[in-house]
Design a protein around this motif. Structure first.
Motif, PDB file in Angstrom:
ATOM      1  N   SER A 173       0.818  -1.210   0.000  1.00 48.98           N
ATOM      2  CA  SER A 173       0.000   0.000   0.000  1.00 48.98           C
ATOM      3  C   SER A 173       0.856   1.267   0.000  1.00 48.98           C
ATOM      4  CB  SER A 173      -0.933  -0.001   1.217  1.00 48.98           C
ATOM      5  OG  SER A 173      -1.663  -1.204   1.301  1.00 48.98           O
ATOM      6  N   PRO A 174       1.624   1.514  -1.064  1.00 45.87           N
ATOM      7  CA  PRO A 174       2.481   2.700  -1.093  1.00 45.87           C
ATOM      8  C   PRO A 174       1.740   3.998  -1.369  1.00 45.87           C
ATOM      9  CG  PRO A 174       2.687   1.506  -3.148  1.00 45.87           C
ATOM     10  CD  PRO A 174       1.818   0.667  -2.254  1.00 45.87           C
ATOM     11  N   SER A 175       0.441   3.929  -1.675  1.00 48.74           N
ATOM     12  CA  SER A 175      -0.376   5.122  -1.899  1.00 48.74           C
ATOM     13  C   SER A 175      -1.769   4.862  -1.345  1.00 48.74           C
ATOM     14  CB  SER A 175      -0.461   5.450  -3.395  1.00 48.74           C
ATOM     15  OG  SER A 175      -1.382   4.586  -4.053  1.00 48.74           O
ATOM     16  N   PRO A 176      -2.582   5.905  -1.123  1.00 48.44           N
ATOM     17  CA  PRO A 176      -3.959   5.667  -0.674  1.00 48.44           C
ATOM     18  C   PRO A 176      -4.749   4.781  -1.624  1.00 48.44           C
ATOM     19  CG  PRO A 176      -3.386   7.972  -0.378  1.00 48.44           C
ATOM     20  CD  PRO A 176      -2.264   7.345  -1.145  1.00 48.44           C
ATOM     21  N   TYR A 177      -4.487   4.882  -2.920  1.00 46.35           N
ATOM     22  CA  TYR A 177      -5.215   4.081  -3.902  1.00 46.35           C
ATOM     23  C   TYR A 177      -4.862   2.602  -3.772  1.00 46.35           C
ATOM     24  CZ  TYR A 177      -4.943   8.886  -5.426  1.00 46.35           C
ATOM     25  OH  TYR A 177      -4.967  10.249  -5.442  1.00 46.35           O
ATOM     26  N   HIS A 178      -3.595   2.326  -3.498  1.00 39.80           N
ATOM     27  CA  HIS A 178      -3.197   0.944  -3.248  1.00 39.80           C
ATOM     28  C   HIS A 178      -3.756   0.446  -1.906  1.00 39.80           C
ATOM     29  CE1 HIS A 178      -0.213   2.040  -6.326  1.00 39.80           C
ATOM     30  NE2 HIS A 178      -0.107   0.738  -6.560  1.00 39.80           N
ATOM     31  N   ALA A 179      -3.838   1.330  -0.923  1.00 37.03           N
ATOM     32  CA  ALA A 179      -4.343   0.923   0.393  1.00 37.03           C
ATOM     33  C   ALA A 179      -5.788   0.445   0.304  1.00 37.03           C
ATOM     34  CB  ALA A 179      -4.223   2.074   1.392  1.00 37.03           C
ATOM     35  N   VAL A 180      -6.635   1.175  -0.434  1.00 31.08           N
ATOM     36  CA  VAL A 180      -8.031   0.741  -0.529  1.00 31.08           C
ATOM     37  C   VAL A 180      -8.148  -0.525  -1.366  1.00 31.08           C
ATOM     38  CG1 VAL A 180      -8.927   3.066  -0.135  1.00 31.08           C
ATOM     39  CG2 VAL A 180      -8.590   2.264  -2.481  1.00 31.08           C
ATOM     40  N   ALA A 181      -7.273  -0.688  -2.357  1.00 25.15           N
ATOM     41  CA  ALA A 181      -7.273  -1.931  -3.129  1.00 25.15           C
ATOM     42  C   ALA A 181      -6.853  -3.104  -2.246  1.00 25.15           C
ATOM     43  CB  ALA A 181      -6.347  -1.808  -4.332  1.00 25.15           C
ATOM     44  N   SER A 182      -5.859  -2.878  -1.372  1.00 24.35           N
ATOM     45  CA  SER A 182      -5.428  -3.935  -0.454  1.00 24.35           C
ATOM     46  C   SER A 182      -6.540  -4.296   0.524  1.00 24.35           C
ATOM     47  CB  SER A 182      -4.185  -3.480   0.322  1.00 24.35           C
ATOM     48  OG  SER A 182      -3.103  -3.220  -0.546  1.00 24.35           O
ATOM     49  N   ALA A 183      -7.222  -3.279   1.063  1.00 22.50           N
ATOM     50  CA  ALA A 183      -8.332  -3.539   1.981  1.00 22.50           C
ATOM     51  C   ALA A 183      -9.460  -4.276   1.275  1.00 22.50           C
ATOM     52  CB  ALA A 183      -8.837  -2.224   2.579  1.00 22.50           C
ATOM     53  N   ALA A 184      -9.782  -3.850   0.049  1.00 16.12           N
ATOM     54  CA  ALA A 184     -10.861  -4.486  -0.703  1.00 16.12           C
ATOM     55  C   ALA A 184     -10.548  -5.952  -0.982  1.00 16.12           C
ATOM     56  CB  ALA A 184     -11.099  -3.737  -2.008  1.00 16.12           C
ATOM     57  N   ALA A 185      -9.303  -6.258  -1.289  1.00 15.23           N
ATOM     58  CA  ALA A 185      -8.921  -7.647  -1.557  1.00 15.23           C
ATOM     59  C   ALA A 185      -9.133  -8.519  -0.329  1.00 15.23           C
ATOM     60  CB  ALA A 185      -7.462  -7.709  -2.015  1.00 15.23           C
ATOM     61  N   ARG A 186      -8.820  -7.991   0.854  1.00 13.41           N
ATOM     62  CA  ARG A 186      -9.034  -8.750   2.084  1.00 13.41           C
ATOM     63  C   ARG A 186     -10.529  -8.943   2.352  1.00 13.41           C
ATOM     64  NH1 ARG A 186      -3.963  -7.025   2.456  1.00 13.41           N
ATOM     65  NH2 ARG A 186      -2.533  -7.890   4.023  1.00 13.41           N
ATOM     66  N   LEU A 187     -11.318  -7.908   2.088  1.00 15.32           N
ATOM     67  CA  LEU A 187     -12.760  -8.024   2.287  1.00 15.32           C
ATOM     68  C   LEU A 187     -13.385  -8.993   1.290  1.00 15.32           C
ATOM     69  CD1 LEU A 187     -13.625  -4.281   2.982  1.00 15.32           C
ATOM     70  CD2 LEU A 187     -13.617  -6.146   4.642  1.00 15.32           C
ATOM     71  N   GLU A 188     -12.905  -8.996   0.065  1.00 14.48           N
ATOM     72  CA  GLU A 188     -13.410  -9.942  -0.935  1.00 14.48           C
ATOM     73  C   GLU A 188     -13.216 -11.384  -0.458  1.00 14.48           C
ATOM     74  OE1 GLU A 188     -14.778  -9.857  -4.047  1.00 14.48           O
ATOM     75  OE2 GLU A 188     -14.937  -7.688  -4.342  1.00 14.48           O
ATOM     76  N   LYS A 189     -12.055 -11.661   0.140  1.00 16.45           N
ATOM     77  CA  LYS A 189     -11.802 -13.007   0.660  1.00 16.45           C
ATOM     78  C   LYS A 189     -12.768 -13.371   1.777  1.00 16.45           C
ATOM     79  CE  LYS A 189      -6.879 -13.313  -0.492  1.00 16.45           C
ATOM     80  NZ  LYS A 189      -5.496 -13.458   0.047  1.00 16.45           N
ATOM     81  N   ALA A 190     -13.284 -12.351   2.471  1.00 17.28           N
ATOM     82  CA  ALA A 190     -14.252 -12.580   3.546  1.00 17.28           C
ATOM     83  C   ALA A 190     -15.691 -12.591   3.042  1.00 17.28           C
ATOM     84  CB  ALA A 190     -14.080 -11.508   4.622  1.00 17.28           C
ATOM     85  N   GLY A 191     -15.880 -12.527   1.729  1.00 13.94           N
ATOM     86  CA  GLY A 191     -17.219 -12.613   1.165  1.00 13.94           C
ATOM     87  C   GLY A 191     -17.884 -11.297   0.835  1.00 13.94           C
ATOM     88  N   PHE A 192     -17.209 -10.183   1.025  1.00  4.70           N
ATOM     89  CA  PHE A 192     -17.771  -8.875   0.681  1.00  4.70           C
ATOM     90  C   PHE A 192     -17.735  -8.687  -0.840  1.00  4.70           C
ATOM     91  CE2 PHE A 192     -17.066  -8.419   5.092  1.00  4.70           C
ATOM     92  CZ  PHE A 192     -17.735  -7.288   5.555  1.00  4.70           C
ATOM     93  N   ARG A 193     -18.649  -7.867  -1.346  1.00  5.69           N
ATOM     94  CA  ARG A 193     -18.718  -7.583  -2.771  1.00  5.69           C
ATOM     95  C   ARG A 193     -18.837  -6.078  -2.998  1.00  5.69           C
ATOM     96  NH1 ARG A 193     -16.726 -11.600  -2.547  1.00  5.69           N
ATOM     97  NH2 ARG A 193     -17.391 -13.654  -3.299  1.00  5.69           N
ATOM     98  N   GLN A 194     -18.150  -5.602  -4.027  1.00  4.09           N
ATOM     99  CA  GLN A 194     -18.188  -4.180  -4.347  1.00  4.09           C
ATOM    100  C   GLN A 194     -19.529  -3.802  -4.964  1.00  4.09           C
ATOM    101  OE1 GLN A 194     -15.064  -2.884  -6.976  1.00  4.09           O
ATOM    102  NE2 GLN A 194     -15.696  -0.727  -6.907  1.00  4.09           N
ATOM    103  N   VAL A 195     -20.046  -2.632  -4.579  1.00  8.04           N
ATOM    104  CA  VAL A 195     -21.222  -2.055  -5.219  1.00  8.04           C
ATOM    105  C   VAL A 195     -20.825  -0.697  -5.793  1.00  8.04           C
ATOM    106  CG1 VAL A 195     -22.927  -3.262  -3.829  1.00  8.04           C
ATOM    107  CG2 VAL A 195     -22.024  -1.089  -3.010  1.00  8.04           C
ATOM    108  N   GLU A 196     -21.354  -0.395  -6.946  1.00  2.55           N
ATOM    109  CA  GLU A 196     -21.060   0.879  -7.599  1.00  2.55           C
ATOM    110  C   GLU A 196     -22.015   1.954  -7.089  1.00  2.55           C
ATOM    111  OE1 GLU A 196     -18.547   1.361  -9.512  1.00  2.55           O
ATOM    112  OE2 GLU A 196     -17.941  -0.740  -9.800  1.00  2.55           O
ATOM    113  N   GLU A 197     -21.493   3.153  -6.913  1.00  2.00           N
ATOM    114  CA  GLU A 197     -22.342   4.253  -6.450  1.00  2.00           C
ATOM    115  C   GLU A 197     -23.384   4.637  -7.498  1.00  2.00           C
ATOM    116  OE1 GLU A 197     -20.547   7.404  -3.827  1.00  2.00           O
ATOM    117  OE2 GLU A 197     -18.736   6.725  -4.896  1.00  2.00           O
ATOM    118  N   THR A 198     -23.102   4.362  -8.755  1.00  2.00           N
ATOM    119  CA  THR A 198     -24.034   4.724  -9.821  1.00  2.00           C
ATOM    120  C   THR A 198     -25.132   3.686 -10.028  1.00  2.00           C
ATOM    121  OG1 THR A 198     -22.523   3.712 -11.420  1.00  2.00           O
ATOM    122  CG2 THR A 198     -22.329   6.100 -11.063  1.00  2.00           C
ATOM    123  N   ALA A 199     -25.022   2.533  -9.347  1.00  2.00           N
ATOM    124  CA  ALA A 199     -26.017   1.472  -9.499  1.00  2.00           C
ATOM    125  C   ALA A 199     -27.085   1.590  -8.412  1.00  2.00           C
ATOM    126  CB  ALA A 199     -25.342   0.103  -9.412  1.00  2.00           C
TER     127      ALA A 199
END
Length: 432
Positions: A22-48
């Motif tokens: 996570s060398p940048s904030p953008y990488h940090a949220v990607a790293s967090a999202a990857a861990r949440l995905e493994k726990a069964g979380f799914r991304q939702v789009e704000e436009t949906a």
């Protein structure tokens, strides 16, 4: 009665991997999202359109992420338990016209982001990371994780007073990194970044890039009881919040009287005033849409917010053995002493007595020791996202964190036990 701890030293090992990824904030949220995905979380789009189904969801926006878990049986007015943190750290950021240099040196033009300790960026091997925006409207993460840049310090022979009168650094003149030799060529850096990213330079229409130290985090001390690493302020909290949310989402829904939430914002280090900062609308929008997706209306939203509590988790100051006079004489947080409760009666921190009780109950439930931090009256007090969250959303908020040394340095220092003690306290809080 305390519950069994969920996290141990393995959590600290994983924190070190999280920091490296996570060398940048953008990488940090990607790293967090990857861990949440493994726990069964799914991304939702704000436009949906969102639905009211149960389970884990998360929203990504730039360098911010908000994730939540809706258990079976949750009503439209069910309150939230929120852990807040921030993804950004003080550093150097690449300017829009980055190619610079003089006297045969090629340099990169940078701005100073946040309240960084400038001297800690001198004579370090730096990589380059962030995101690039492409002509088709998409973004791509970039991480050049090898020695590429360096901000060279002036030799003592040319500044004999640096060790006696103190090092004086001009933010404009003295902090521009070198990255090679030769004539300055317009577009050189972006052509190099494009090659590293595997895209055409002509397709890059925007960028948010930043140098980062490439030295990995490491255990330190005779008994490896300390951890040294970059960006602990505040990725330590982001990592703990992510781990805690993933853990509580995996337990029986009947044990979750609240909707657990993790909100990690960008731009805390420069005031939080952005669409991805804590002073923006992102958290309130996500919480309201969650209420409405479950069939609720304004009354349900008001009831849910009235029962909601947020722990704002950010690093704080451990007692410094070389500067003890800078601390309050009766409050001396120590590393590996457990998370700290941050108090300031002028509301630079949002903690009050009722909030203290919520935090104390969570620590007791988790079997975690805790400490209190308050500033020396003669020293100005810092602040964080807690007061902003409380004022913007009308949510009871408590400021906490982990005590560290070298805050805002390019390389900070914490206790090896505190990251998992914090994660255990956060998990206990999220379950009520």
């Amino acid at each position: 009665m305390s519950s069994s701890p969920r996290f141990d030293r393995g959590h600290t090992d994983d924190l070190m991997a999280f920091l490296m990824a996570s060398p940048s904030p953008y990488h940090a949220v990607a790293s967090a999202a990857a861990r949440l995905e493994k726990a069964g979380f799914r991304q939702v789009e704000e436009t949906a359109a969102w639905d009211g189904t149960t389970g884990g969801r998360y929203v990504l926006r730039g360098g911010a992420i908000v994730a939540w878990y809706v258990p079976e049986g949750a009503g439209a007015h069910t309150p939230f338990r929120i852990v807040g943190a921030h993804t950004d750290s003080p550093n150097l950021r690449v300017k829009p016209l980055p190619d610079s240099g003089a006297y045969g040196w090629r340099q990169i033009a940078v701005e100073i982001y946040g309240g960084t300790l400038l001297n800690t960026w001198l004579d370090r091997d730096l990589g380059l990371a962030g995101r690039i925006s492409l002509r088709d409207g998409s973004d791509r993460l970039v991480s050049i994780d090898r020695p590429l840049l360096r901000v060279p310090q002036l030799a003592v022979h040319l500044d004999r007073s640096s060790n006696t009168d103190g090092l004086k650094l001009d933010r404009q003149k003295h902090m521009q990194p070198i990255w090679g030799l030769g004539d300055v060529e317009e577009g050189d850096l972006i052509r190099f970044v494009a090659e590293e990213a595997g895209v055409d330079a002509e397709d890059i229409t925007g960028w948010d890039l930043m140098p980062h130290p490439v030295e990995p985090p490491s255990y330190l001390g005779r008994d490896r009881e300390l951890v040294a690493g970059p960006r602990m302020d505040n990725l330590l909290s982001v990592h703990a919040a992510t781990a805690a949310l993933a853990a509580v989402a995996g337990q029986p829904d009947a044990e979750l009287p609240y909707i657990p939430v993790m909100a990690a914002f960008d731009h805390e280090e420069n005031g939080s005033q952005s669409d991805t900062g804590a002073d923006g609308p992102l958290l309130g929008s996500v919480l309201e849409r969650s209420v409405f997706a479950r069939g609720g209306g304004y009354e349900d939203r008001a009831r849910a917010f009235a029962g909601t509590v947020c722990l704002s988790s950010d690093t704080g100051h451990a007692i410094h053995p070389n500067y003890a006079e800078r601390h309050d004489p009766t409050h001396h947080p120590v590393v590996n002493g457990g998370p700290i409760l941050k108090v300031n009666v002028n509301m630079r921190y949002s903690t009050d007595g009722a909030g203290r009780s919520v935090f104390a109950a969570a620590c007791e439930k988790a079997g975690v020791p805790w400490q209190t931090f308050v500033s020396n009256n003669a020293m100005p007090c810092g602040t964080t996202i807690g007061p902003i969250t409380a004022a913007r959303h009308g949510i009871k908020t408590v400021d906490i964190g982990v005590a560290i040394l070298s805050m805002h340095s390019a390389r900070e220092l914490c206790g090896a036990e505190d990251p998992y003690l914090l994660a255990n306290a956060l998990a206990a809080f999220l379950t009520g």
